[in-house]
Design an enzyme around this catalytic site. Sequence first.
Site, PDB file in Angstrom:
ATOM      1  N   GLU A   1       0.839  -1.209   0.000  1.00  0.00           N
ATOM      2  CA  GLU A   1       0.000   0.000   0.000  1.00  0.00           C
ATOM      3  C   GLU A   1       0.871   1.255   0.000  1.00  0.00           C
ATOM      4  O   GLU A   1       0.561   2.231  -0.692  1.00  0.00           O
ATOM      5  CB  GLU A   1      -0.943   0.018   1.207  1.00  0.00           C
ATOM      6  CG  GLU A   1      -2.202  -0.785   1.023  1.00  0.00           C
ATOM      7  CD  GLU A   1      -3.165  -0.206  -0.008  1.00  0.00           C
ATOM      8  OE1 GLU A   1      -2.976   0.928  -0.493  1.00  0.00           O
ATOM      9  OE2 GLU A   1      -4.123  -0.911  -0.351  1.00  0.00           O
TER      10      GLU A   1
ATOM     11  N   GLU B   1       1.602   6.351  -7.096  1.00  0.00           N
ATOM     12  CA  GLU B   1       0.525   7.272  -7.478  1.00  0.00           C
ATOM     13  C   GLU B   1       0.959   8.725  -7.337  1.00  0.00           C
ATOM     14  O   GLU B   1       0.719   9.545  -8.233  1.00  0.00           O
ATOM     15  CB  GLU B   1      -0.716   7.013  -6.627  1.00  0.00           C
ATOM     16  CG  GLU B   1      -1.444   5.737  -6.984  1.00  0.00           C
ATOM     17  CD  GLU B   1      -2.649   5.484  -6.095  1.00  0.00           C
ATOM     18  OE1 GLU B   1      -2.854   6.234  -5.117  1.00  0.00           O
ATOM     19  OE2 GLU B   1      -3.387   4.530  -6.400  1.00  0.00           O
TER      20      GLU B   1
END
Length: 123
Positions: free
Chosen positions: A72, A79
């Site tokens: 994550e 991102e």
Amino acid sequence: MDSKDHRNELNRFFKSFVHAGRGIWETARTERNFQFHAAAACAVLICGFLVELSIIEWMIIFLLIGGMFSLELLNTAIEHTVDLITDKHHPLAKAAKDAAAGAVCVFAVISCIIGLLIFLPKL
């Protein structure tokens, strides 16, 4: 290496933990999926205590939780990096983000399967 150089190296080493902690905290504070995985990890830990997992089972659970959080964090880093490079919708930017999210998804599914293999026989 003299004493001052050693202190500077040690100081940089400890600062790296501060930076890592900031990254973890910021991700935990702002990313919904990270928060979901944190809640799921808490539920798994509670269930683990209730069914009295073996040491090997605990080791597997902690590896899965650590792997999930790590992926994550990497997904978030990818991102943010893509967003920093371009604010336009580009096929390569989309592919990078989708691949990172896909890695998280694969690990989450495998973690669930392994979790079921550990917990179901104990119910």
